[in-house]
Design a protein around this motif. Sequence first.
Motif, PDB file in Angstrom:
ATOM      1  N   MET A   1       5.982  -7.576  11.673  1.00 50.79           N
ATOM      2  CA  MET A   1       4.663  -7.057  11.347  1.00 50.79           C
ATOM      3  C   MET A   1       4.663  -5.554  11.599  1.00 50.79           C
ATOM      4  N   VAL A   2       3.889  -4.865  10.827  1.00 53.44           N
ATOM      5  CA  VAL A   2       3.782  -3.417  10.971  1.00 53.44           C
ATOM      6  C   VAL A   2       2.921  -3.079  12.186  1.00 53.44           C
ATOM      7  N   ASP A   3       3.078  -1.867  12.695  1.00 53.19           N
ATOM      8  CA  ASP A   3       2.208  -1.431  13.783  1.00 53.19           C
ATOM      9  C   ASP A   3       1.264  -0.328  13.340  1.00 53.19           C
ATOM     10  N   LYS A   4       1.389   0.074  12.068  1.00 57.57           N
ATOM     11  CA  LYS A   4       0.554   1.156  11.549  1.00 57.57           C
ATOM     12  C   LYS A   4       0.469   1.024  10.034  1.00 57.57           C
ATOM     13  N   ILE A   5      -0.710   1.335   9.478  1.00 57.91           N
ATOM     14  CA  ILE A   5      -0.866   1.422   8.021  1.00 57.91           C
ATOM     15  C   ILE A   5      -1.532   2.751   7.699  1.00 57.91           C
ATOM     16  N   SER A   6      -1.393   3.185   6.471  1.00 52.78           N
ATOM     17  CA  SER A   6      -1.999   4.455   6.063  1.00 52.78           C
ATOM     18  C   SER A   6      -3.493   4.267   5.806  1.00 52.78           C
ATOM     19  N   LYS A   7      -4.188   5.374   5.787  1.00 51.66           N
ATOM     20  CA  LYS A   7      -5.612   5.354   5.464  1.00 51.66           C
ATOM     21  C   LYS A   7      -5.824   4.757   4.069  1.00 51.66           C
ATOM     22  N   GLU A   8      -4.939   5.104   3.141  1.00 50.63           N
ATOM     23  CA  GLU A   8      -5.043   4.588   1.777  1.00 50.63           C
ATOM     24  C   GLU A   8      -4.857   3.075   1.747  1.00 50.63           C
ATOM     25  N   GLN A   9      -3.911   2.565   2.535  1.00 53.02           N
ATOM     26  CA  GLN A   9      -3.704   1.120   2.605  1.00 53.02           C
ATOM     27  C   GLN A   9      -4.942   0.436   3.191  1.00 53.02           C
ATOM     28  N   PHE A  10      -5.520   1.055   4.232  1.00 51.21           N
ATOM     29  CA  PHE A  10      -6.738   0.490   4.810  1.00 51.21           C
ATOM     30  C   PHE A  10      -7.846   0.444   3.771  1.00 51.21           C
ATOM     31  N   GLU A  11      -8.029   1.531   3.045  1.00 48.77           N
ATOM     32  CA  GLU A  11      -9.087   1.576   2.041  1.00 48.77           C
ATOM     33  C   GLU A  11      -8.857   0.528   0.951  1.00 48.77           C
ATOM     34  N   GLU A  12      -7.585   0.308   0.579  1.00 43.70           N
ATOM     35  CA  GLU A  12      -7.261  -0.723  -0.400  1.00 43.70           C
ATOM     36  C   GLU A  12      -7.609  -2.114   0.142  1.00 43.70           C
ATOM     37  N   LEU A  13      -7.270  -2.365   1.404  1.00 47.53           N
ATOM     38  CA  LEU A  13      -7.608  -3.649   2.030  1.00 47.53           C
ATOM     39  C   LEU A  13      -9.111  -3.828   2.174  1.00 47.53           C
ATOM     40  N   ASP A  14      -9.795  -2.777   2.600  1.00 43.98           N
ATOM     41  CA  ASP A  14     -11.241  -2.838   2.777  1.00 43.98           C
ATOM     42  C   ASP A  14     -11.927  -3.152   1.454  1.00 43.98           C
ATOM     43  N   HIS A  15     -11.525  -2.466   0.398  1.00 47.26           N
ATOM     44  CA  HIS A  15     -12.086  -2.713  -0.931  1.00 47.26           C
ATOM     45  C   HIS A  15     -11.801  -4.151  -1.371  1.00 47.26           C
ATOM     46  N   SER A  16     -10.568  -4.579  -1.180  1.00 47.56           N
ATOM     47  CA  SER A  16     -10.176  -5.932  -1.585  1.00 47.56           C
ATOM     48  C   SER A  16     -10.960  -6.985  -0.814  1.00 47.56           C
ATOM     49  N   SER A  17     -11.206  -6.743   0.477  1.00 51.45           N
ATOM     50  CA  SER A  17     -11.936  -7.725   1.288  1.00 51.45           C
ATOM     51  C   SER A  17     -13.372  -7.901   0.815  1.00 51.45           C
ATOM     52  N   MET A  18     -13.920  -6.884   0.177  1.00 52.90           N
ATOM     53  CA  MET A  18     -15.305  -6.962  -0.289  1.00 52.90           C
ATOM     54  C   MET A  18     -15.415  -7.408  -1.742  1.00 52.90           C
ATOM     55  N   TRP A  19     -14.449  -7.063  -2.591  1.00 54.32           N
ATOM     56  CA  TRP A  19     -14.621  -7.249  -4.026  1.00 54.32           C
ATOM     57  C   TRP A  19     -13.655  -8.230  -4.678  1.00 54.32           C
ATOM     58  N   ASP A  20     -12.474  -8.422  -4.119  1.00 56.11           N
ATOM     59  CA  ASP A  20     -11.511  -9.343  -4.715  1.00 56.11           C
ATOM     60  C   ASP A  20     -11.746 -10.745  -4.168  1.00 56.11           C
ATOM     61  N   GLY A  21     -11.250 -11.729  -4.849  1.00 57.12           N
ATOM     62  CA  GLY A  21     -11.334 -13.089  -4.339  1.00 57.12           C
ATOM     63  C   GLY A  21     -10.432 -13.259  -3.126  1.00 57.12           C
ATOM     64  N   TYR A  22     -10.658 -14.334  -2.390  1.00 55.14           N
ATOM     65  CA  TYR A  22      -9.866 -14.585  -1.186  1.00 55.14           C
ATOM     66  C   TYR A  22      -8.368 -14.588  -1.462  1.00 55.14           C
ATOM     67  N   GLU A  23      -7.935 -15.223  -2.553  1.00 52.13           N
ATOM     68  CA  GLU A  23      -6.501 -15.310  -2.823  1.00 52.13           C
ATOM     69  C   GLU A  23      -5.867 -13.932  -2.976  1.00 52.13           C
ATOM     70  N   ASP A  24      -6.502 -13.055  -3.755  1.00 52.39           N
ATOM     71  CA  ASP A  24      -5.963 -11.707  -3.946  1.00 52.39           C
ATOM     72  C   ASP A  24      -5.994 -10.911  -2.650  1.00 52.39           C
ATOM     73  N   PHE A  25      -7.099 -11.008  -1.910  1.00 52.92           N
ATOM     74  CA  PHE A  25      -7.208 -10.295  -0.635  1.00 52.92           C
ATOM     75  C   PHE A  25      -6.146 -10.782   0.344  1.00 52.92           C
ATOM     76  N   HIS A  26      -5.978 -12.085   0.462  1.00 53.75           N
ATOM     77  CA  HIS A  26      -5.008 -12.627   1.417  1.00 53.75           C
ATOM     78  C   HIS A  26      -3.576 -12.242   1.048  1.00 53.75           C
ATOM     79  N   LYS A  27      -3.264 -12.214  -0.220  1.00 49.76           N
ATOM     80  CA  LYS A  27      -1.929 -11.793  -0.664  1.00 49.76           C
ATOM     81  C   LYS A  27      -1.684 -10.335  -0.283  1.00 49.76           C
ATOM     82  N   LEU A  28      -2.652  -9.469  -0.551  1.00 49.39           N
ATOM     83  CA  LEU A  28      -2.534  -8.051  -0.217  1.00 49.39           C
ATOM     84  C   LEU A  28      -2.451  -7.853   1.294  1.00 49.39           C
ATOM     85  N   LEU A  29      -3.265  -8.583   2.041  1.00 47.74           N
ATOM     86  CA  LEU A  29      -3.264  -8.488   3.503  1.00 47.74           C
ATOM     87  C   LEU A  29      -1.882  -8.832   4.061  1.00 47.74           C
TER      88      LEU A  29
END
Length: 78
Positions: A1-29
């Motif tokens: 597991m990683v110990d750090k992610i970029s701000k851009e990766q966080f923003e991508e995850l945050d957006h996905s958690s709100m707008w993508d379906g669970y399957e897409d969000f979980h895959k990205l996570l």
Amino acid sequence: MVDKISKEQFEELDHSSMWDGYEDFHKLLEEITGITAKRYVGYQYFDEAGMYIGDSNNSTIRDLLNNAYIQIEDMMVF
């Protein structure tokens, strides 16, 4: 597991958690952090070591990252 992610990766995850379906969000996570989701009444989240780090009913993406000890580069997480 990683110990750090970029701000851009966080923003991508945050957006996905709100707008993508669970399957897409979980895959990205899992791709970005190694965190996996397991279905129950909602979803339970586990780090790569199998330790429980939160659930879909009460945890935000910030909570999950914090509980998995994953920092966001160039961003303060509270």
